[in-house]
Design a protein around this motif. Structure first.
Motif, PDB file in Angstrom:
ATOM      1  N   TYR A   1      42.466  29.758  31.084  1.00 25.75           N
ATOM      2  CA  TYR A   1      41.815  31.060  30.866  1.00 25.75           C
ATOM      3  C   TYR A   1      42.765  32.159  31.333  1.00 25.75           C
ATOM      4  CZ  TYR A   1      37.797  34.118  30.202  1.00 25.75           C
ATOM      5  OH  TYR A   1      36.941  35.063  29.732  1.00 25.75           O
ATOM      6  N   PRO A   2      42.950  33.192  30.526  1.00 22.89           N
ATOM      7  CA  PRO A   2      43.892  34.258  30.929  1.00 22.89           C
ATOM      8  C   PRO A   2      43.382  35.023  32.157  1.00 22.89           C
ATOM      9  CG  PRO A   2      42.781  34.806  28.868  1.00 22.89           C
ATOM     10  CD  PRO A   2      42.347  33.429  29.234  1.00 22.89           C
ATOM     11  N   GLU A   3      44.300  35.682  32.832  1.00 22.71           N
ATOM     12  CA  GLU A   3      43.938  36.498  33.995  1.00 22.71           C
ATOM     13  C   GLU A   3      42.944  37.571  33.567  1.00 22.71           C
ATOM     14  OE1 GLU A   3      44.795  36.200  37.244  1.00 22.71           O
ATOM     15  OE2 GLU A   3      45.749  34.316  36.671  1.00 22.71           O
ATOM     16  N   ILE A   4      41.912  37.768  34.368  1.00 26.25           N
ATOM     17  CA  ILE A   4      40.863  38.724  34.013  1.00 26.25           C
ATOM     18  C   ILE A   4      41.418  40.132  33.856  1.00 26.25           C
ATOM     19  CG2 ILE A   4      40.106  39.110  36.395  1.00 26.25           C
ATOM     20  CD1 ILE A   4      37.924  39.113  33.194  1.00 26.25           C
ATOM     21  N   ASP A   5      42.400  40.516  34.658  1.00 26.34           N
ATOM     22  CA  ASP A   5      42.983  41.854  34.527  1.00 26.34           C
ATOM     23  C   ASP A   5      43.632  42.040  33.157  1.00 26.34           C
ATOM     24  OD1 ASP A   5      42.121  42.541  37.051  1.00 26.34           O
ATOM     25  OD2 ASP A   5      44.021  41.994  38.009  1.00 26.34           O
ATOM     26  N   THR A   6      44.247  40.989  32.647  1.00 25.40           N
ATOM     27  CA  THR A   6      44.858  41.038  31.316  1.00 25.40           C
ATOM     28  C   THR A   6      43.792  41.185  30.240  1.00 25.40           C
ATOM     29  OG1 THR A   6      46.672  39.640  32.093  1.00 25.40           O
ATOM     30  CG2 THR A   6      46.357  39.783  29.705  1.00 25.40           C
ATOM     31  N   VAL A   7      42.729  40.415  30.373  1.00 29.96           N
ATOM     32  CA  VAL A   7      41.629  40.476  29.407  1.00 29.96           C
ATOM     33  C   VAL A   7      40.995  41.866  29.429  1.00 29.96           C
ATOM     34  CG1 VAL A   7      39.358  39.551  28.812  1.00 29.96           C
ATOM     35  CG2 VAL A   7      41.178  37.999  29.559  1.00 29.96           C
ATOM     36  N   LEU A   8      40.706  42.377  30.619  1.00 33.95           N
ATOM     37  CA  LEU A   8      40.066  43.695  30.718  1.00 33.95           C
ATOM     38  C   LEU A   8      40.976  44.807  30.217  1.00 33.95           C
ATOM     39  CD1 LEU A   8      38.194  43.330  34.126  1.00 33.95           C
ATOM     40  CD2 LEU A   8      37.209  43.302  31.816  1.00 33.95           C
ATOM     41  N   ALA A   9      42.282  44.681  30.418  1.00 31.11           N
ATOM     42  CA  ALA A   9      43.223  45.685  29.904  1.00 31.11           C
ATOM     43  C   ALA A   9      43.149  45.739  28.376  1.00 31.11           C
ATOM     44  CB  ALA A   9      44.634  45.373  30.370  1.00 31.11           C
ATOM     45  N   GLU A  10      43.021  44.588  27.752  1.00 33.88           N
ATOM     46  CA  GLU A  10      42.900  44.553  26.283  1.00 33.88           C
ATOM     47  C   GLU A  10      41.565  45.149  25.839  1.00 33.88           C
ATOM     48  OE1 GLU A  10      45.203  43.733  23.894  1.00 33.88           O
ATOM     49  OE2 GLU A  10      46.525  43.739  25.641  1.00 33.88           O
TER      50      GLU A  10
ATOM     51  N   PRO B   1      34.336  36.493  34.283  1.00 35.28           N
ATOM     52  CA  PRO B   1      34.264  35.514  33.198  1.00 35.28           C
ATOM     53  C   PRO B   1      33.713  34.166  33.645  1.00 35.28           C
ATOM     54  CG  PRO B   1      36.491  35.665  34.008  1.00 35.28           C
ATOM     55  CD  PRO B   1      35.684  36.719  34.742  1.00 35.28           C
ATOM     56  N   PHE B   2      33.206  33.462  32.687  1.00 38.53           N
ATOM     57  CA  PHE B   2      32.829  32.067  32.877  1.00 38.53           C
ATOM     58  C   PHE B   2      34.045  31.254  32.452  1.00 38.53           C
ATOM     59  CE2 PHE B   2      31.014  28.088  31.146  1.00 38.53           C
ATOM     60  CZ  PHE B   2      30.453  27.611  32.314  1.00 38.53           C
ATOM     61  N   ASN B   3      34.812  30.791  33.409  1.00 37.69           N
ATOM     62  CA  ASN B   3      36.053  30.068  33.125  1.00 37.69           C
ATOM     63  C   ASN B   3      35.738  28.635  32.723  1.00 37.69           C
ATOM     64  OD1 ASN B   3      37.599  32.298  33.777  1.00 37.69           O
ATOM     65  ND2 ASN B   3      37.779  31.714  35.909  1.00 37.69           N
ATOM     66  N   ASN B   4      35.644  28.422  31.435  1.00 44.05           N
ATOM     67  CA  ASN B   4      35.306  27.083  30.949  1.00 44.05           C
ATOM     68  C   ASN B   4      36.483  26.400  30.255  1.00 44.05           C
ATOM     69  OD1 ASN B   4      35.323  28.782  28.769  1.00 44.05           O
ATOM     70  ND2 ASN B   4      33.471  27.974  27.850  1.00 44.05           N
TER      71      ASN B   4
END
Length: 103
Positions: A14-23, A7-10
């Protein structure tokens, strides 16, 4: 959904990438790729957005050749190397999506 796994953390929270990818993995249709790494392998990290565009190209209802033409037009004031790298990035993203759809 088409997304990069980097992700581009702007925003500060920003939520943890693992959480985002799990969704994202819960969705019926998605393509998740490391656009930064693919662009880096092609020699131009700046082309990551074009990698994403290439990955989305199968779903946009536009002929791929028209997208190539658009890349040439958008980058016409740049060097030939920049045009070629962006065309390679477009194809790499398209190829990734095709492999994901047809494993």
């Amino acid at each position: 959904m088409i997304t990069s796994t980097k992700p581009f953390n702007n925003i500060p929270d920003y939520p943890e990438i693992d959480t985002v990818l799990a969704e994202i993995r819960k969705l019926p249709h998605y393509i998740a790729l490391d656009a930064d790494e693919i662009a880096r392998e092609l020699g131009s990290l700046k082309a990551a957005n074009i990698v994403i565009l290439g990955a989305a190209s199968l779903f946009l209802g536009m002929k791929y050749e028209k997208m190539e033409e658009a890349v040439r037009i958008i980058f016409r004031n740049k060097t030939e190397d920049v045009i070629i790298k962006n065309l390679q990035a477009l194809k790499a993203g398209k190829d990734f999506s095709e492999r994901q759809m047809n494993p």
